[in-house]
Design a protein around this motif. Structure first.
Motif, PDB file in Angstrom:
ATOM      1  N   ARG A  66       0.826  -1.210   0.000  1.00 36.43           N
ATOM      2  CA  ARG A  66       0.000   0.000   0.000  1.00 36.43           C
ATOM      3  C   ARG A  66       0.863   1.265   0.000  1.00 36.43           C
ATOM      4  O   ARG A  66       0.588   2.219  -0.718  1.00 36.43           O
ATOM      5  CB  ARG A  66      -0.934  -0.028   1.213  1.00 36.43           C
ATOM      6  N   GLU A  67       1.934   1.252   0.784  1.00 34.77           N
ATOM      7  CA  GLU A  67       2.809   2.420   0.870  1.00 34.77           C
ATOM      8  C   GLU A  67       3.496   2.708  -0.474  1.00 34.77           C
ATOM      9  O   GLU A  67       3.728   3.865  -0.825  1.00 34.77           O
ATOM     10  CB  GLU A  67       3.865   2.222   1.966  1.00 34.77           C
ATOM     11  N   ARG A  69       2.191   2.031  -3.440  1.00 34.73           N
ATOM     12  CA  ARG A  69       1.165   2.619  -4.309  1.00 34.73           C
ATOM     13  C   ARG A  69       0.982   4.099  -3.993  1.00 34.73           C
ATOM     14  O   ARG A  69       0.822   4.926  -4.891  1.00 34.73           O
ATOM     15  CB  ARG A  69      -0.145   1.841  -4.182  1.00 34.73           C
ATOM     16  N   ARG A  70       1.050   4.454  -2.717  1.00 36.92           N
ATOM     17  CA  ARG A  70       0.961   5.867  -2.328  1.00 36.92           C
ATOM     18  C   ARG A  70       2.152   6.658  -2.874  1.00 36.92           C
ATOM     19  O   ARG A  70       1.993   7.784  -3.341  1.00 36.92           O
ATOM     20  CB  ARG A  70       0.913   5.996  -0.804  1.00 36.92           C
ATOM     21  N   THR A  71       3.337   6.057  -2.802  1.00 32.21           N
ATOM     22  CA  THR A  71       4.530   6.729  -3.325  1.00 32.21           C
ATOM     23  C   THR A  71       4.403   6.940  -4.827  1.00 32.21           C
ATOM     24  O   THR A  71       4.749   8.014  -5.334  1.00 32.21           O
ATOM     25  CB  THR A  71       5.801   5.918  -2.985  1.00 32.21           C
ATOM     26  N   THR A  73       1.667   7.410  -6.469  1.00 40.53           N
ATOM     27  CA  THR A  73       0.717   8.517  -6.611  1.00 40.53           C
ATOM     28  C   THR A  73       1.421   9.856  -6.393  1.00 40.53           C
ATOM     29  O   THR A  73       1.208  10.809  -7.139  1.00 40.53           O
ATOM     30  CB  THR A  73      -0.457   8.350  -5.621  1.00 40.53           C
TER      31      THR A  73
END
Length: 150
Positions: A66-67, A69-71, A73
Protein backbone atom coordinates in the motif's frame (compact mmCIF):
# COMPACT_ATOMS: atom_id res chain seq x y z
CA UNK A 1 -10.91 -46.28 -1.67
CA UNK A 2 -8.00 -43.93 -1.00
CA UNK A 3 -5.34 -42.87 -3.44
CA UNK A 4 -1.71 -42.70 -2.31
CA UNK A 5 1.20 -41.33 -4.24
CA UNK A 6 4.36 -43.38 -4.06
CA UNK A 7 6.52 -41.78 -1.36
CA UNK A 8 9.45 -41.15 -3.74
CA UNK A 9 7.20 -39.25 -6.18
CA UNK A 10 5.71 -37.25 -3.33
CA UNK A 11 9.17 -36.35 -1.96
CA UNK A 12 10.41 -35.29 -5.41
CA UNK A 13 7.31 -33.18 -6.03
CA UNK A 14 7.62 -31.45 -2.66
CA UNK A 15 11.36 -30.91 -3.10
CA UNK A 16 10.82 -29.37 -6.55
CA UNK A 17 8.16 -27.01 -5.22
CA UNK A 18 10.41 -26.03 -2.32
CA UNK A 19 13.36 -25.31 -4.62
CA UNK A 20 11.23 -23.07 -6.82
CA UNK A 21 9.72 -21.24 -3.84
CA UNK A 22 13.10 -20.66 -2.17
CA UNK A 23 15.12 -19.54 -5.18
CA UNK A 24 16.37 -15.97 -5.04
CA UNK A 25 14.53 -13.38 -7.15
CA UNK A 26 15.73 -13.29 -10.72
CA UNK A 27 17.71 -16.54 -10.40
CA UNK A 28 15.57 -18.39 -12.91
CA UNK A 29 16.67 -16.42 -15.94
CA UNK A 30 19.30 -14.02 -17.06
CA UNK A 31 18.60 -11.15 -19.38
CA UNK A 32 19.57 -13.19 -22.44
CA UNK A 33 17.02 -15.92 -21.82
CA UNK A 34 13.61 -16.07 -23.50
CA UNK A 35 10.84 -14.05 -21.92
CA UNK A 36 8.59 -16.11 -19.66
CA UNK A 37 4.87 -15.72 -20.09
CA UNK A 38 2.01 -16.38 -17.73
CA UNK A 39 -0.63 -18.89 -18.80
CA UNK A 40 -4.14 -17.64 -19.19
CA UNK A 41 -7.41 -19.52 -19.16
CA UNK A 42 -9.50 -16.72 -20.63
CA UNK A 43 -8.23 -17.00 -24.18
CA UNK A 44 -6.31 -13.73 -23.86
CA UNK A 45 -2.79 -13.47 -25.18
CA UNK A 46 -0.27 -14.39 -22.49
CA UNK A 47 1.42 -11.48 -20.74
CA UNK A 48 5.19 -11.45 -20.23
CA UNK A 49 6.25 -12.04 -16.63
CA UNK A 50 9.71 -10.52 -17.18
CA UNK A 51 10.85 -7.30 -18.76
CA UNK A 52 12.51 -8.35 -22.03
CA UNK A 53 15.03 -5.49 -21.80
CA UNK A 54 16.27 -5.99 -18.23
CA UNK A 55 15.22 -9.59 -17.52
CA UNK A 56 13.69 -8.37 -14.26
CA UNK A 57 10.30 -9.72 -13.20
CA UNK A 58 7.24 -7.53 -13.64
CA UNK A 59 4.95 -6.52 -10.79
CA UNK A 60 1.58 -4.82 -11.19
CA UNK A 61 1.14 -1.63 -9.17
CA UNK A 62 -1.80 -3.35 -7.44
CA UNK A 63 0.63 -6.06 -6.27
CA UNK A 64 2.86 -3.58 -4.46
CA UNK A 65 2.54 -2.73 -0.76
CA UNK A 66 0.00 0.00 0.00
CA UNK A 67 2.81 2.42 0.87
CA UNK A 68 4.44 1.85 -2.54
CA UNK A 69 1.16 2.62 -4.31
CA UNK A 70 0.96 5.87 -2.33
CA UNK A 71 4.53 6.73 -3.33
CA UNK A 72 3.66 6.14 -7.02
CA UNK A 73 0.72 8.52 -6.61
CA UNK A 74 3.05 11.16 -5.13
CA UNK A 75 5.53 10.69 -8.00
CA UNK A 76 2.72 11.16 -10.56
CA UNK A 77 1.60 14.32 -8.73
CA UNK A 78 5.14 15.68 -8.54
CA UNK A 79 5.15 15.61 -4.73
CA UNK A 80 5.24 16.83 -2.09
CA UNK A 81 7.55 14.10 -0.83
CA UNK A 82 8.02 13.25 2.84
CA UNK A 83 11.79 12.66 2.61
CA UNK A 84 14.45 15.16 1.50
CA UNK A 85 16.24 12.51 -0.59
CA UNK A 86 13.13 11.69 -2.63
CA UNK A 87 13.76 12.53 -6.28
CA UNK A 88 17.55 12.38 -5.90
CA UNK A 89 19.70 10.66 -8.51
CA UNK A 90 20.01 6.88 -8.24
CA UNK A 91 23.42 5.78 -9.52
CA UNK A 92 22.58 2.12 -10.33
CA UNK A 93 25.96 1.09 -8.87
CA UNK A 94 24.60 -2.42 -8.39
CA UNK A 95 24.10 -2.65 -12.16
CA UNK A 96 20.75 -4.42 -11.82
CA UNK A 97 18.76 -1.88 -13.84
CA UNK A 98 19.31 -1.27 -17.55
CA UNK A 99 22.41 0.85 -18.15
CA UNK A 100 21.54 4.50 -18.72
CA UNK A 101 23.32 7.84 -18.61
CA UNK A 102 24.12 9.22 -15.17
CA UNK A 103 21.16 11.15 -13.77
CA UNK A 104 18.56 9.09 -15.67
CA UNK A 105 17.24 7.27 -12.57
CA UNK A 106 15.65 8.95 -9.54
CA UNK A 107 14.83 7.23 -6.25
CA UNK A 108 11.87 7.63 -3.93
CA UNK A 109 11.34 6.24 -0.45
CA UNK A 110 8.56 3.75 0.23
CA UNK A 111 7.83 4.07 3.96
CA UNK A 112 8.15 0.87 5.98
CA UNK A 113 5.69 0.58 8.88
CA UNK A 114 7.51 0.30 12.20
CA UNK A 115 10.81 1.72 10.88
CA UNK A 116 12.28 4.86 12.46
CA UNK A 117 14.34 5.69 9.38
CA UNK A 118 13.71 5.47 5.62
CA UNK A 119 13.77 1.67 5.69
CA UNK A 120 14.83 -0.53 2.77
CA UNK A 121 11.97 -0.04 0.31
CA UNK A 122 12.34 2.24 -2.70
CA UNK A 123 10.85 3.03 -6.07
CA UNK A 124 13.35 4.00 -8.75
CA UNK A 125 12.03 5.72 -11.89
CA UNK A 126 13.85 6.58 -15.07
CA UNK A 127 13.38 9.50 -17.39
CA UNK A 128 12.12 12.94 -16.49
CA UNK A 129 12.44 13.94 -12.84
CA UNK A 130 9.35 13.03 -10.82
CA UNK A 131 7.77 10.93 -13.56
CA UNK A 132 6.56 7.35 -13.61
CA UNK A 133 7.78 6.27 -17.06
CA UNK A 134 10.08 3.32 -16.33
CA UNK A 135 9.79 2.43 -12.64
CA UNK A 136 11.19 -0.35 -10.49
CA UNK A 137 10.42 -1.49 -6.94
CA UNK A 138 12.93 -2.85 -4.43
CA UNK A 139 11.94 -4.10 -1.01
CA UNK A 140 15.49 -5.01 0.00
CA UNK A 141 17.53 -1.83 -0.50
CA UNK A 142 18.68 -2.43 -4.07
CA UNK A 143 19.53 -6.14 -3.79
CA UNK A 144 16.73 -6.98 -6.21
CA UNK A 145 14.25 -5.10 -8.37
CA UNK A 146 10.92 -5.70 -10.09
CA UNK A 147 9.73 -3.62 -13.04
CA UNK A 148 6.41 -1.95 -12.23
CA UNK A 149 3.84 -2.44 -14.96
CA UNK A 150 2.39 0.87 -16.20
Amino acid sequence: MSFRLPSRLLRCTLLGALLVACSPPGSGQDSGAPVQTARTTTGQAPQATRDPQSGLPFVAAQGLPREARRTLTLIRAGGPFPYAKDGSTFGNREGLLPRRARGYYREYTVPTPGEDDRGARRIVCGGQARSVGECYYTGDHYSSFRRILP
